[in-house]
Design an enzyme around this catalytic site. Structure first.
Site, PDB file in Angstrom:
ATOM      1  CB  CYS A 134       4.489   3.196  10.280  1.00 57.51           C
ATOM      2  SG  CYS A 134       4.276   3.408   8.513  1.00 57.51           S
ATOM      3  CG  HIS A 247       9.229   4.110   8.108  1.00 54.67           C
ATOM      4  ND1 HIS A 247       9.558   3.150   7.191  1.00 54.67           N
ATOM      5  CD2 HIS A 247       7.871   4.164   8.123  1.00 54.67           C
ATOM      6  CE1 HIS A 247       8.448   2.634   6.670  1.00 54.67           C
ATOM      7  NE2 HIS A 247       7.418   3.227   7.224  1.00 54.67           N
TER       8      HIS A 247
HETATM    9  P1  NAP Z   1       0.950  -7.453   3.813  1.00 53.99           P
HETATM   10  O1  NAP Z   1       2.272  -7.965   4.227  1.00 53.99           O
HETATM   11  O2  NAP Z   1       0.685  -7.260   2.379  1.00 53.99           O
HETATM   12  O3  NAP Z   1      -0.173  -8.440   4.423  1.00 53.99           O
HETATM   13  C1  NAP Z   1      -1.547  -8.269   4.154  1.00 53.99           C
HETATM   14  C2  NAP Z   1      -2.353  -9.236   4.984  1.00 53.99           C
HETATM   15  O4  NAP Z   1      -3.743  -8.996   4.748  1.00 53.99           O
HETATM   16  C3  NAP Z   1      -2.103 -10.694   4.623  1.00 53.99           C
HETATM   17  O5  NAP Z   1      -2.224 -11.485   5.790  1.00 53.99           O
HETATM   18  C4  NAP Z   1      -3.262 -10.995   3.670  1.00 53.99           C
HETATM   19  O6  NAP Z   1      -3.609 -12.355   3.633  1.00 53.99           O
HETATM   20  C5  NAP Z   1      -4.360 -10.207   4.345  1.00 53.99           C
HETATM   21  N1  NAP Z   1      -5.466  -9.946   3.430  1.00 53.99           N
HETATM   22  C6  NAP Z   1      -5.413  -9.298   2.239  1.00 53.99           C
HETATM   23  N2  NAP Z   1      -6.640  -9.258   1.675  1.00 53.99           N
HETATM   24  C7  NAP Z   1      -7.470  -9.911   2.521  1.00 53.99           C
HETATM   25  C8  NAP Z   1      -8.865 -10.215   2.501  1.00 53.99           C
HETATM   26  N3  NAP Z   1      -9.643  -9.852   1.485  1.00 53.99           N
HETATM   27  N4  NAP Z   1      -9.402 -10.891   3.542  1.00 53.99           N
HETATM   28  C9  NAP Z   1      -8.619 -11.279   4.573  1.00 53.99           C
HETATM   29  N5  NAP Z   1      -7.293 -11.032   4.654  1.00 53.99           N
HETATM   30  C10 NAP Z   1      -6.725 -10.337   3.635  1.00 53.99           C
HETATM   31  O7  NAP Z   1       0.631  -6.036   4.506  1.00 53.99           O
HETATM   32  P2  NAP Z   1       1.152  -5.452   5.919  1.00 53.99           P
HETATM   33  O8  NAP Z   1       2.385  -4.695   5.723  1.00 53.99           O
HETATM   34  O9  NAP Z   1       1.126  -6.542   6.934  1.00 53.99           O
HETATM   35  O10 NAP Z   1       0.043  -4.351   6.226  1.00 53.99           O
HETATM   36  C11 NAP Z   1      -1.261  -4.699   6.570  1.00 53.99           C
HETATM   37  C12 NAP Z   1      -2.043  -3.493   7.049  1.00 53.99           C
HETATM   38  O11 NAP Z   1      -1.334  -2.832   8.082  1.00 53.99           O
HETATM   39  C13 NAP Z   1      -2.317  -2.423   5.993  1.00 53.99           C
HETATM   40  O12 NAP Z   1      -3.568  -1.841   6.285  1.00 53.99           O
HETATM   41  C14 NAP Z   1      -1.242  -1.424   6.231  1.00 53.99           C
HETATM   42  O13 NAP Z   1      -1.593  -0.138   5.791  1.00 53.99           O
HETATM   43  C15 NAP Z   1      -1.164  -1.470   7.731  1.00 53.99           C
HETATM   44  N6  NAP Z   1       0.114  -0.979   8.239  1.00 53.99           N
HETATM   45  C16 NAP Z   1       1.273  -1.480   7.761  1.00 53.99           C
HETATM   46  C17 NAP Z   1       2.462  -0.971   8.268  1.00 53.99           C
HETATM   47  C18 NAP Z   1       3.768  -1.445   7.764  1.00 53.99           C
HETATM   48  O14 NAP Z   1       4.769  -0.802   8.132  1.00 53.99           O
HETATM   49  N7  NAP Z   1       3.846  -2.506   6.974  1.00 53.99           N
HETATM   50  C19 NAP Z   1       2.458  -0.012   9.248  1.00 53.99           C
HETATM   51  C20 NAP Z   1       1.261   0.466   9.725  1.00 53.99           C
HETATM   52  C21 NAP Z   1       0.100  -0.024   9.213  1.00 53.99           C
HETATM   53  P3  NAP Z   1      -3.076 -13.350   2.455  1.00 53.99           P
HETATM   54  O15 NAP Z   1      -1.745 -13.866   2.927  1.00 53.99           O
HETATM   55  O16 NAP Z   1      -4.124 -14.405   2.446  1.00 53.99           O
HETATM   56  O17 NAP Z   1      -2.987 -12.566   1.195  1.00 53.99           O
END
Ligand code: NAP
Length: 350
Positions: A134, A247
């Protein structure tokens, strides 16, 4: 979106219940992405839950080895380990994966794409396209238009990153800790190594052998890969701040030739995805609170860097969940659809 034909696509979101996953759902609706079927995948923890899409309730399913059968486009946002496991499975089943995690970003076979900068790299995909970090995305959207006119030699960036960058658990942590701090009660950190409320943590992701954090090193490597500029000198310091969304970055840039703030403003005024907010006299500059929910990368406080020749300083703010994650990935998917770069399109000779 502008779509060449009437074709509609079967789309899966892996991580649909997370912060990025939820934004995927909103953005696909807002931009009228041509979807014939949407599959929402997560872990067994949230399987069975219902999420509304275009007025229809969709049941969240647990991701399994069969989840991607018949899927054209798979948008992944469930962390690196999950991506490493499911991306090869999805590709084998014929989907093109746009992955938000860091798992494949520096793999030379995987394009790392910001559509405003290197859309042509998408065509070289082998089934996986990586969405950059990001903080990197918003910085390169602001810098690349300047780099094209006057090549950048060196970048020094300091970030002020919101807790939403860590996922949904971090939002609750900041909210709970803020309340406890105001009530002068004990705070026990869970998500971060220290209290985040009323604090700043100069540690995002793990520390590497060179004493930079992994987040800082991502900004170095990913910037060079996206901009096809392996020789730019870059140093980053990434800090987590007690802000919920968006950010902010202070960026010092040294160019090859002399630059003026007005010249930079003129270039950025016509740059895709960029909006200038730069009237210091009336306290107008980018703010995380106003950038949240917007698709733009906001740039302001553009001024001469008086510590060097050919240097500028600027302040860059964007919504990390939208342009920093879900929006950028959807723009990649839109480009594939428009240009016929999907694996299935290629196979079917369209
Ligand atoms: P988050 O809010 O913690 O959500 C995580 C998601 O992944 C939830 O839907 C969770 O499902 C699912 N998940 C976790 N373990 C799993 C598994 N074993 N099998 C299937 N689904 C699973 O995280 P987020 O902020 O959305 O970020 C997710 C990804 O995007 C990460 O790789 C992060 O690095 C990347 N990212 C995030 C941002 C940001 O600004 N937040 C920016 C760029 C990239 P449950 O609800 O079932 O737990």
């Amino acid at each position: 979106m502008q779509n060449g034909g009437d074709k509609r696509y079967r789309v899966a979101i892996l991580g649909a219940t997370g912060l990025v996953g939820q934004q995927f759902i909103s953005i696909l609706q807002e931009r009228k992405f041509p979807i014939s079927e949407l599959k929402l995948l997560a872990s067994d923890r949230s399987a069975g839950g219902k999420i509304s899409f275009n007025g229809t309730e969709i049941t969240v399913e647990e991701a399994t080895a069969h989840s991607f059968e018949g899927i054209d486009i798979a948008l992944f946002s469930a962390g690196s380990d999950v991506s490493r496991h499911f991306a090869p499975i999805a590709v084998k089943q014929g989907a093109v994966v746009v992955d938000n995690s860091a798992a494949f970003r520096m793999d030379p076979r995987v394009p790392l794409v910001v559509p405003e900068i290197n859309p042509e790299d998408i065509a070289k995909h082998n089934g996986i396209i990586a969405n950059p970090n990001c903080s990197t995305i918003q910085m390169v959207v602001a810098l690349f238009p300047l780099h094209k006119v006057n090549p950048i030699k060196r970048i020094i960036v300091s970030t002020y990153q919101s807790v939403s960058g860590t996922g949904k658990a971090a939002l609750t942590e900041l909210e709970d800790q803020s309340r406890l701090a105001l009530e002068q009660k004990e705070i026990i950190p869970h998500v971060y190594p220290h209290q985040i409320a009323f604090n700043i943590l100069p540690e995002i992701d793990v520390f590497l052998d060179n004493d930079y954090t992994k987040e800082e090193w991502k900004m170095v490597e990913e910037t060079r890969k996206i901009m096809h500029a392996p020789d730019i000198a870059i140093s980053a310091t990434c800090a987590r701040v007690p802000v919920f969304y968006s950010h902010s970055e202070s960026v010092n840039v040294e160019f090859t030739e002399p630059v003026s703030p007005d010249g930079a403003r003129r270039i950025l005024a016509g740059a895709p995805g960029v909006k200038i907010l730069d009237e210091p006299g009336v306290s107008l500059y980018p703010l995380p609170a106003s950038a949240t929910g917007s698709d733009n990368v906001y740039v302001g406080r553009i001024r001469q860097d008086v510590s060097t020749t050919n240097g500028l300083v600027m302040w860059v703010v964007a919504d990390n969940i939208r342009k920093g994650a879900a929006l950028n990935a959807v723009q990649i998917a839109e480009t594939m659809v428009r240009e016929g770069w999907l694996q299935r399109d290629k196979e079917e000779g369209r």
